[in-house]
Enzyme design. Structure first.
Site, mmCIF file in Angstrom:
data_model
loop_
_atom_site.group_PDB
_atom_site.id
_atom_site.type_symbol
_atom_site.label_atom_id
_atom_site.label_comp_id
_atom_site.label_asym_id
_atom_site.label_seq_id
_atom_site.Cartn_x
_atom_site.Cartn_y
_atom_site.Cartn_z
ATOM 1 N N GLY A 1 78.302 28.883 80.202
ATOM 2 C CA GLY A 1 79.548 28.600 80.415
ATOM 3 C C GLY A 1 79.786 28.214 81.761
ATOM 4 N N THR B 1 71.861 34.288 79.826
ATOM 5 C CA THR B 1 71.386 34.864 78.502
ATOM 6 C C THR B 1 70.646 33.883 77.802
ATOM 7 O OG1 THR B 1 73.027 36.715 78.407
ATOM 8 C CG2 THR B 1 71.538 36.282 76.633
ATOM 9 N N CYS B 2 71.272 32.863 77.595
ATOM 10 C CA CYS B 2 70.782 31.720 76.773
ATOM 11 C C CYS B 2 69.307 31.393 77.071
ATOM 12 C CB CYS B 2 71.518 30.650 76.446
ATOM 13 S SG CYS B 2 70.760 29.235 75.388
ATOM 14 N N GLY C 1 74.521 44.760 68.302
ATOM 15 C CA GLY C 1 75.697 44.079 69.047
ATOM 16 C C GLY C 1 75.625 44.225 70.418
ATOM 17 N N ARG D 1 76.304 40.540 57.980
ATOM 18 C CA ARG D 1 77.881 40.701 57.556
ATOM 19 C C ARG D 1 78.498 39.627 58.078
ATOM 20 N NH1 ARG D 1 82.054 42.945 60.047
ATOM 21 N NH2 ARG D 1 80.722 44.396 61.596
ATOM 22 N N GLU E 1 66.436 38.263 63.287
ATOM 23 C CA GLU E 1 65.459 37.214 63.941
ATOM 24 C C GLU E 1 64.058 37.736 64.559
ATOM 25 O OE1 GLU E 1 68.623 33.576 65.308
ATOM 26 O OE2 GLU E 1 67.904 35.119 66.780
ATOM 27 N N HIS F 1 65.358 10.253 50.172
ATOM 28 C CA HIS F 1 64.422 10.929 49.595
ATOM 29 C C HIS F 1 62.947 10.410 49.807
ATOM 30 C CE1 HIS F 1 62.765 12.163 45.566
ATOM 31 N NE2 HIS F 1 61.880 11.406 45.646
ATOM 32 N N TYR G 1 72.352 38.758 63.823
ATOM 33 C CA TYR G 1 71.385 37.900 64.402
ATOM 34 C C TYR G 1 69.985 38.140 64.883
ATOM 35 C CZ TYR G 1 75.308 34.135 64.241
ATOM 36 O OH TYR G 1 76.236 33.470 63.981
ATOM 37 N N ILE G 2 70.221 39.031 66.024
ATOM 38 C CA ILE G 2 69.031 39.487 66.733
ATOM 39 C C ILE G 2 68.119 40.326 65.868
ATOM 40 C CG2 ILE G 2 68.535 40.674 68.988
ATOM 41 C CD1 ILE G 2 70.915 39.580 70.265
ATOM 42 N N ALA H 1 79.027 39.677 92.172
ATOM 43 C CA ALA H 1 80.434 39.444 92.750
ATOM 44 C C ALA H 1 81.446 40.431 92.489
ATOM 45 C CB ALA H 1 80.816 37.901 92.506
ATOM 46 N N ALA I 1 73.047 28.987 63.170
ATOM 47 C CA ALA I 1 71.900 29.374 62.401
ATOM 48 C C ALA I 1 71.196 30.567 62.800
ATOM 49 C CB ALA I 1 70.914 28.434 63.080
ATOM 50 N N GLU J 1 75.490 34.903 91.137
ATOM 51 C CA GLU J 1 74.596 35.425 89.896
ATOM 52 C C GLU J 1 73.748 36.224 90.387
ATOM 53 O OE1 GLU J 1 74.053 34.793 86.550
ATOM 54 O OE2 GLU J 1 72.882 36.320 86.878
ATOM 55 N N CYS K 1 68.545 32.671 73.294
ATOM 56 C CA CYS K 1 68.293 31.698 72.620
ATOM 57 C C CYS K 1 66.785 30.967 72.945
ATOM 58 C CB CYS K 1 69.094 30.310 72.590
ATOM 59 S SG CYS K 1 71.061 30.915 72.850
ATOM 60 N N GLU L 1 68.641 16.191 50.726
ATOM 61 C CA GLU L 1 69.094 15.149 49.669
ATOM 62 C C GLU L 1 69.833 16.086 48.510
ATOM 63 O OE1 GLU L 1 66.462 12.846 46.814
ATOM 64 O OE2 GLU L 1 65.056 13.946 47.617
ATOM 65 N N LYS M 1 63.765 33.025 72.619
ATOM 66 C CA LYS M 1 63.421 33.768 71.181
ATOM 67 C C LYS M 1 62.955 32.478 70.429
ATOM 68 C CE LYS M 1 66.574 32.459 68.537
ATOM 69 N NZ LYS M 1 67.809 32.761 68.501
HETATM 70 P P1 NDP Z 1 75.704 41.142 65.727
HETATM 71 O O1 NDP Z 1 77.173 41.409 66.039
HETATM 72 O O2 NDP Z 1 75.459 39.933 64.811
HETATM 73 O O3 NDP Z 1 74.956 42.587 64.851
HETATM 74 C C1 NDP Z 1 75.062 43.530 65.113
HETATM 75 C C2 NDP Z 1 74.477 44.399 64.134
HETATM 76 O O4 NDP Z 1 74.454 45.699 64.382
HETATM 77 C C3 NDP Z 1 75.267 44.301 62.812
HETATM 78 O O5 NDP Z 1 74.340 44.243 61.875
HETATM 79 C C4 NDP Z 1 76.180 45.697 63.102
HETATM 80 O O6 NDP Z 1 76.404 46.232 61.543
HETATM 81 C C5 NDP Z 1 75.086 46.502 63.567
HETATM 82 N N1 NDP Z 1 75.597 47.698 64.313
HETATM 83 C C6 NDP Z 1 76.712 47.688 65.114
HETATM 84 N N2 NDP Z 1 76.847 48.876 65.602
HETATM 85 C C7 NDP Z 1 76.263 49.674 65.210
HETATM 86 C C8 NDP Z 1 75.959 51.102 65.103
HETATM 87 N N3 NDP Z 1 76.677 51.724 66.155
HETATM 88 N N4 NDP Z 1 74.764 51.808 64.580
HETATM 89 C C9 NDP Z 1 74.103 50.940 63.807
HETATM 90 N N5 NDP Z 1 74.249 49.648 63.478
HETATM 91 C C10 NDP Z 1 75.255 49.008 64.346
HETATM 92 O O7 NDP Z 1 74.947 41.486 67.052
HETATM 93 P P2 NDP Z 1 73.469 40.984 67.622
HETATM 94 O O8 NDP Z 1 73.358 41.867 68.781
HETATM 95 O O9 NDP Z 1 72.474 40.672 66.413
HETATM 96 O O10 NDP Z 1 73.857 39.781 68.218
HETATM 97 C C11 NDP Z 1 74.964 39.435 69.246
HETATM 98 C C12 NDP Z 1 75.665 38.162 69.296
HETATM 99 O O11 NDP Z 1 74.591 37.248 69.875
HETATM 100 C C13 NDP Z 1 75.862 37.763 67.741
HETATM 101 O O12 NDP Z 1 77.051 37.976 67.402
HETATM 102 C C14 NDP Z 1 75.781 36.368 68.084
HETATM 103 O O13 NDP Z 1 77.060 35.633 68.511
HETATM 104 C C15 NDP Z 1 74.820 35.944 69.353
HETATM 105 N N6 NDP Z 1 73.360 35.609 68.800
HETATM 106 C C16 NDP Z 1 73.469 34.220 68.029
HETATM 107 C C17 NDP Z 1 72.170 33.872 67.823
HETATM 108 C C18 NDP Z 1 72.029 32.520 66.937
HETATM 109 O O14 NDP Z 1 72.910 31.776 67.302
HETATM 110 N N7 NDP Z 1 70.866 32.194 66.308
HETATM 111 C C19 NDP Z 1 70.855 34.776 67.934
HETATM 112 C C20 NDP Z 1 71.012 35.823 68.581
HETATM 113 C C21 NDP Z 1 72.483 36.433 68.916
HETATM 114 P P3 NDP Z 1 77.487 45.852 60.949
HETATM 115 O O15 NDP Z 1 77.357 44.426 60.231
HETATM 116 O O16 NDP Z 1 77.561 47.014 59.893
HETATM 117 O O17 NDP Z 1 78.689 45.890 61.692
#
Ligand code: NDP
Length: 459
Positions: free
Chosen positions: A17, A43-44, A266, A209, A186, A440, A182-183, A117, A345, A36, A49, A445, A52
């Protein structure tokens, strides 16, 4: 004594960004600086991304080797994988990309400060690593987010996050991954594909979720078939170092032995220690910068884009937000980022591509929802003898026939859904999907040949 340089715009954070905003603002003639503290690219590019996806590619060769024999190929020796080669090649590519980002900044006349900064007062920035100061009319905070770690868990210091996973000195033989987003998903698939024994521990009863339940259910089945062990409804309660690795205890009372624990629970906005309070910027509960649709914070001279605002945390969204900010403030072309219908994705194996509402979200918002879905064995899987089904699903508003959601699980799901997202953003109806000629033979399709409404089986 040298005078403090004065800029029209000072960007904090050279990620997706921030770099976009700096480049576009400079192209309109603004005098721009960017700071920076780690590596240009954010991060990306540096630890998200891009590296990864390179690891995802590496992990999927296993399938290709296994499937090849069904098509007549005999592979000589048993394929082996070398972690050090992958990491070195990945690092070389990341360094190349970082170079391109630096070149873009320099070509556009943006001054780069390699320092954290800190806002000392409105418009005044300290750069402790270089001992310099700068003055700016407008500040853009684009500092991203960092992995959240629950410091109250005993032994959590033995866990790594997505920051460290790209630099592990050797491939873990056994890895426990905590989280169901996601992370976590993956990396569970990456390490499984590369041959590590993977256990994924998630506090919920389903992974991912917010995604459509069919995707969540089918992916969990496929991951388990591939050998990922899922521990659901469980949380990490402790990590202890042992002679031959780590022992993990769960809230269920179970213990697991492994070499590496990775927490992917998260991410938190990076707003600590950069003086936002001094600039009168309001922060949200998790530390995010609260902004309006124009990405302006509570302080009129401070804007913020990307993950630090915790709106939709995806690279292309941060880039759009940065671009909209620069066009609006420096180019006299005001526009705002549309946060609806954003495709995304999950680069699991098999892959998820999704755009729009899940079936569950659609039911909550529309009185009548039609669902069309198919599960089929992709053509390639037949000769390969691979027991894997692909899922394609459309969620439709029955009143208007508009397609509200498109969900794909299987090979190339991300590529397929990116294209479907164009039609859906234009408001395409199911009839318009159906009127589109099938290509096809392809998997995609199926999205234009879904004839029958899905009816839930009677309980
Ligand atoms: P997410 O928010 O996707 O997932 C966090 C996971 O950790 C959830 O399953 C959550 O559970 C769980 N969690 C949260 N707090 C706790 C806790 N205290 N104890 C146990 N479990 C917990 O975060 P990620 O870290 O995977 O990814 C961060 C962000 O990065 C994503 O939101 C996404 O936007 C981005 N990203 C995108 C990718 C892509 O586009 N392919 C790839 C990687 C990252 P619950 O569901 O119960 O809340």
């Amino acid at each position: 004594m040298t005078a403090t340089p004065e800029f029209d715009l000072f960007v904090i954070g050279a990620g997706s960004g921030g770099v976009r905003a700096a480049r576009i603002a400079a192209s309109y003639g603004a005098k721009v600086a960017i700071a920076e503290e780690y590596r240009v690219g954010g991060t990306c590019v540096i630890r998200g991304c891009v590296p990864k996806k390179l690891m995802v590619y590496a992990s999927r060769f296993r399938d290709e080797f296994e499937d090849a024999s069904g098509f007549g190929w005999t592979l000589g020796a048993v394929p082996t994988f070398d972690w050090a080669t992958l990491i070195a090649n990945k690092d070389r590519e990341i360094a190349r990309l970082e170079g391109l980002y630096r070149a873009t900044l320099s070509r556009n006349g943006v001054t780069l400060y390699e320092s954290r900064a800190i806002l000392e007062a409105p418009g005044r920035i300290a750069l402790p690593a270089t001992g310099e100061c700068a003055q700016a009319k407008t500040i853009l905070v684009a500092t991203g987010a960092r992995p959240a770690l629950d410091k109250t868990i005993p032994g959590i210091e033995h866990a790594i996050t997505s920051n460290e996973v790209f630099h592990l000195p050797k491939q873990p033989g056994r890895i426990v991954i905590v989280g169901g987003g996601y992370i976590a998903v993956e990396f569970a698939c990456v390490f499984n594909g590369l041959g590590s024994a993977v256990t994924l521990v998630h506090r919920g009863d389903k992974l991912l979720r917010g995604f459509d339940d069919d995707l969540r259910d089918d992916l969990a089945v496929d991951m388990q078939k591939r050998g990922v062990e899922l521990k659901l409804n469980a949380k990490l309660s402790g990590i202890a170092k042992t002679a031959d690795g780590l022992t993990v205890t769960l809230t269920t009372g179970e213990t697991l032995r492994c070499d590496t624990v990775m927490c992917a629970t998260g991410r938190l906005p990076n707003t600590h220690g950069i003086g936002l309070e001094a600039a009168g910027v309001t922060l949200g509960a998790n530390g995010r910068v609260v902004v309006d649709a124009q990405s302006c914070s509570s302080s009129p001279s401070v804007y913020a884009v990307g993950d630090v605002t915790d709106r939709v945390n995806l690279t292309p969204v941060a880039i759009r937000e940065g671009h909209a900010f620069a066009d609006s403030v420096y180019g006299s072309k005001p526009w705002v980022t549309d946060h609806e219908m954003i495709p995304s994705a999950v680069f699991s194996t098999p892959e998820i591509g999704t755009v729009g509402l899940s079936e569950q979200q659609a039911h909550a918002q529309y009185p009548q929802v039609d669902v069309y879905k198919t599960r089929f064995r992709p053509m390639k899987a037949v000769l390969a003898g691979r027991d894997e089904r692909m899922l394609m699903k459309l969620v439709v508003d029955a009143a208007t026939d508009r397609v509200l959601g498109c969900h794909v699980l299987g090979a190339d799901a991300a590529e397929i859904v990116q294209m479907a997202a164009i039609a859906m953003r234009m408001g395409a109806t199911k009839a318009e999907f159906d009127g589109t000629m099938a290509l096809h033979p392809s998997a995609a399709e199926e999205l234009v040949t879904l004839r029958d409404k899905w009816v839930a089986p009677r309980a």
